[in-house]
Design a protein around this motif. Structure first.
Motif, PDB file in Angstrom:
ATOM      1  N   SER A  40       0.841  -1.197   0.000  1.00  0.00           N
ATOM      2  CA  SER A  40       0.000   0.000   0.000  1.00  0.00           C
ATOM      3  C   SER A  40       0.878   1.249   0.000  1.00  0.00           C
ATOM      4  O   SER A  40       1.884   1.315   0.711  1.00  0.00           O
ATOM      5  CB  SER A  40      -0.903   0.015   1.240  1.00  0.00           C
ATOM      6  N   LYS A  44       1.145   2.108  -7.175  1.00  0.00           N
ATOM      7  CA  LYS A  44       0.601   1.255  -8.235  1.00  0.00           C
ATOM      8  C   LYS A  44      -0.791   1.711  -8.688  1.00  0.00           C
ATOM      9  O   LYS A  44      -1.090   1.727  -9.885  1.00  0.00           O
ATOM     10  CB  LYS A  44       0.577  -0.212  -7.799  1.00  0.00           C
ATOM     11  N   THR A  45      -1.646   2.093  -7.745  1.00  0.00           N
ATOM     12  CA  THR A  45      -2.989   2.568  -8.119  1.00  0.00           C
ATOM     13  C   THR A  45      -2.911   3.941  -8.784  1.00  0.00           C
ATOM     14  O   THR A  45      -3.672   4.219  -9.723  1.00  0.00           O
ATOM     15  CB  THR A  45      -3.904   2.616  -6.881  1.00  0.00           C
ATOM     16  N   THR A  46      -1.998   4.785  -8.337  1.00  0.00           N
ATOM     17  CA  THR A  46      -1.813   6.083  -8.990  1.00  0.00           C
ATOM     18  C   THR A  46      -1.390   5.893 -10.442  1.00  0.00           C
ATOM     19  O   THR A  46      -1.868   6.603 -11.342  1.00  0.00           O
ATOM     20  CB  THR A  46      -0.761   6.922  -8.237  1.00  0.00           C
ATOM     21  N   LEU A  48      -2.060   3.225 -12.311  1.00  0.00           N
ATOM     22  CA  LEU A  48      -3.227   2.693 -13.015  1.00  0.00           C
ATOM     23  C   LEU A  48      -4.213   3.813 -13.345  1.00  0.00           C
ATOM     24  O   LEU A  48      -4.736   3.884 -14.463  1.00  0.00           O
ATOM     25  CB  LEU A  48      -3.914   1.625 -12.161  1.00  0.00           C
ATOM     26  N   ARG A  49      -4.450   4.687 -12.378  1.00  0.00           N
ATOM     27  CA  ARG A  49      -5.400   5.786 -12.589  1.00  0.00           C
ATOM     28  C   ARG A  49      -4.855   6.814 -13.578  1.00  0.00           C
ATOM     29  O   ARG A  49      -5.628   7.510 -14.241  1.00  0.00           O
ATOM     30  CB  ARG A  49      -5.740   6.442 -11.250  1.00  0.00           C
ATOM     31  N   THR A  81     -12.178   0.244 -16.839  1.00  0.00           N
ATOM     32  CA  THR A  81     -11.654  -0.041 -15.507  1.00  0.00           C
ATOM     33  C   THR A  81     -12.634  -0.882 -14.703  1.00  0.00           C
ATOM     34  O   THR A  81     -13.838  -0.623 -14.716  1.00  0.00           O
ATOM     35  CB  THR A  81     -11.371   1.276 -14.744  1.00  0.00           C
ATOM     36  N   GLN A  84     -12.363  -1.796  -7.361  1.00  0.00           N
ATOM     37  CA  GLN A  84     -12.311  -2.714  -6.225  1.00  0.00           C
ATOM     38  C   GLN A  84     -13.705  -3.046  -5.692  1.00  0.00           C
ATOM     39  O   GLN A  84     -13.977  -4.162  -5.278  1.00  0.00           O
ATOM     40  CB  GLN A  84     -11.444  -2.098  -5.126  1.00  0.00           C
ATOM     41  N   ASP A 160      -8.294  -2.742 -10.652  1.00  0.00           N
ATOM     42  CA  ASP A 160      -7.745  -2.207  -9.410  1.00  0.00           C
ATOM     43  C   ASP A 160      -8.122  -3.099  -8.231  1.00  0.00           C
ATOM     44  O   ASP A 160      -9.166  -2.925  -7.613  1.00  0.00           O
ATOM     45  CB  ASP A 160      -8.271  -0.784  -9.192  1.00  0.00           C
ATOM     46  N   GLU A 161      -7.281  -4.083  -7.939  1.00  0.00           N
ATOM     47  CA  GLU A 161      -7.480  -5.036  -6.844  1.00  0.00           C
ATOM     48  C   GLU A 161      -8.905  -5.574  -6.805  1.00  0.00           C
ATOM     49  O   GLU A 161      -9.575  -5.515  -5.761  1.00  0.00           O
ATOM     50  CB  GLU A 161      -7.110  -4.391  -5.505  1.00  0.00           C
ATOM     51  N   VAL A 192      -3.685  -4.468 -10.758  1.00  0.00           N
ATOM     52  CA  VAL A 192      -3.029  -3.937  -9.564  1.00  0.00           C
ATOM     53  C   VAL A 192      -3.331  -4.841  -8.383  1.00  0.00           C
ATOM     54  O   VAL A 192      -4.491  -5.202  -8.142  1.00  0.00           O
ATOM     55  CB  VAL A 192      -3.515  -2.503  -9.269  1.00  0.00           C
TER      56      VAL A 192
END
Length: 356
Positions: A40, A44-46, A48-49, A81, A84, A160-161, A192
Motif C-alpha cells: 500500500s 501502483k494505483t496512482t 493505473l489511474r 476499468t 475494487q 484495481d485489486e 493492480v
C-alpha cells in the motif's frame, strides 16, 4: 500497447509535496497480462489511474497504441476499468448492467443484446441474466463487473485489486478465471494487487513497485528466482538473507564466503557488486536441514506444520534467523527436535546475490 516514459506525479506543493510516481518507464505489450505489484502506498494505483485518465501526471508521456492520451479525458481513452468495489447498479439486472456502457454509446439494440449474450456466456452467467445484482454473490458480482468492462471491447482493461473483497477459495477460483478471460478476449490486462500469489498465478510479467518507483520487471519465475534487490526478494515469497563477502565474480556467478567461513557459488546480479560485503538471498524450499555440520549451523527454535509442508525455524550461530521448508510426505515421523543443534545445507547456484 502502452508506452510510459518519465512519468512523474507529485501531489501537493512545497514542504507538503508527496512524490507518488518517480520517473516511471515501462512498456506493456499487446495481449499481455501485466501486473503492478507492491505494498500500500507504493504508487501502483496512482499509475493505473494515470493510464485510465483519472490522475493527471505532473510530467512524462503516456501513449496507447502510439497515440498520446494524456490530453484525453477518461471516456475518450480506449480503456475500461474494473474497480475494487465493482460499482454495479443495484436497480438494474445483470444483463442491464453489462449492456449499460453500450447503451451510453448509442449502439443499436440488436447489437447490444448480441454483445450482452456473448459476455454472459463468456463469464458463465447466462442463467442469471434477469437477476438483480443484489440477488447474486460477491463472486458473481465480480464476473458481472468484468463482463460490463469487456463489453465495449476496450484495447486495455485496468483492474484495481478486484479480488480483494472475495473469500480465499473464491479468490483462487477467480485468479484462474481472470487469466482465462484475458486469454480468450486477447485484451491487454493491467492488474493492480498487493498479493504476491495473485501476481505469480496470473501474470505474463510483473512490475514490482516501491516508493513510487518500479524496482524490477520480469516474468513470475524470473522475479521469484532472480530478484535483483532485497525489497523484491523480501516482498515476493519467503526469503532468508545471509551476510557474505564476494571472493570473486566470473560471468553471472559469484564465489561467496559466508559468515560460517564456508564458501559457495551463487548467482550474481548484472550491475551489482563485484567485491566486498553483500547480501545473499536463499529461498526456504531450496534448503535442507541436517543433523550434521553444514554450510551454516544453528539451533532449531521452532517447528511449524502447514499441512503441505513444514517450516523449521533456526537461529544461526551469530543470532540471525533462518527458515528451512520441507515438503511433507505421508507416514514419515518427525526427525528433528526443538532445541537441538542442526546444520543447513543448500546447493551452489540456488542463492541470489542482491543489489544494494
Amino acid at each position: 500497447m502502452i508506452e510510459i516514459s518519465g512519468l512523474t506525479k507529485t501531489f501537493g506543493a512545497g514542504a507538503s509535496a508527496f512524490l507518488a510516481l518517480d520517473d516511471i518507464n515501462v512498456e506493456i505489450r499487446q495481449n499481455e497480462f501485466f501486473t503492478l505489484l507492491g505494498p500500500s502506498g507504493c504508487g501502483k494505483t496512482t499509475l493505473l489511474r494515470s493510464i485510465a485518465g483519472f490522475v493527471d501526471p505532473t510530467s512524462g508521456s503516456l501513449t496507447i497504441e502510439g497515440q498520446d492520451v494524456l490530453a484525453l479525458p477518461p471516456y475518450a481513452r480506449p480503456v475500461n476499468t474494473v474497480f475494487q468495489n465493482y460499482a454495479l447498479f443495484p436497480h438494474m439486472t445483470v444483463a442491464e448492467n453489462i449492456g449499460f456502457g453500450l447503451e451510453m454509446q448509442d449502439r443499436p439494440k440488436a447489437e447490444i443484446k448480441s454483445v450482452v449474450d456473448d459476455m454472459l456466456e463468456l463469464v458463465q452467467m447466462t442463467a442469471m441474466a434477469d437477476r438483480m445484482t443484489s440477488q447474486i454473490s460477491g463472486g458473481q458480482q465480480q464476473r458481472v463487473a468484468l463482463a460490463r468492462a469487456l463489453a465495449p471491447k476496450p484495447k486495455v482493461l485496468l483492474l484495481d485489486e478486484p479480488l480483494s473483497a472475495l473469500d480465499f477459495k473464491l479468490r483462487k477460483e477467480m485468479q484462474i478465471e481472470l487469466k482465462r478471460l484475458q486469454s480468450e478476449t486477447g485484451i491487454t490486462f493491467v492488474f493492480v494487487t498487493h498479493d504476491q500469489e495473485e501476481a505469480l498465478t496470473m501474470s505474463d510479467r510483473i512490475a514490482v513497485m516501491s516508493a513510487g518507483r518500479i524496482l524490477q520487471i520480469g516474468g513470475p519465475k524470473d522475479i521469484y528466482d532472480h530478484p535483483a534487490e532485497r525489497f523484491v526478494a523480501d516482498f515476493i515469497g519467503d526469503t532468508n538473507f545471509l551476510d557474505a563477502r564476494i571472493e570473486s565474480v566470473e560471468g553471472d556467478t559469484a564465489l561467496l564466503k559466508l559468515g560460517s567461513g564456508n564458501t559457495i557459488a551463487a548467482r550474481a546480479v548484472q550491475g551489482g557488486a563485484t567485491s566486498g560485503a553483500v547480501t545473499l538471498a536463499v529461498r526456504p524450499e531450496h534448503t535442507t536441514l541436517t543433523k550434521d555440520s553444514a554450510l551454516i549451523d544453528g539451533v532449531l527454535e521452532n517447528i511449524v506444520y502447514f499441512g503441505t509442508d513444514t517450516h523449521y525455524h533456526v537461529t544461526l550461530h551469530g543470532g540471525s534467523a533462518f527458515v528451512v521448508r520441507k515438503q511433507n510426505q505421508p507416514n514419515i515421523p518427525e526427525a528433528f527436535s526443538i532445541g537441538e543443534t542442526v546444520g543447513v545445507q543448500f546447493n551452489a547456484g540456488v542463492g541470489q546475490v542482491l543489489r544494494d
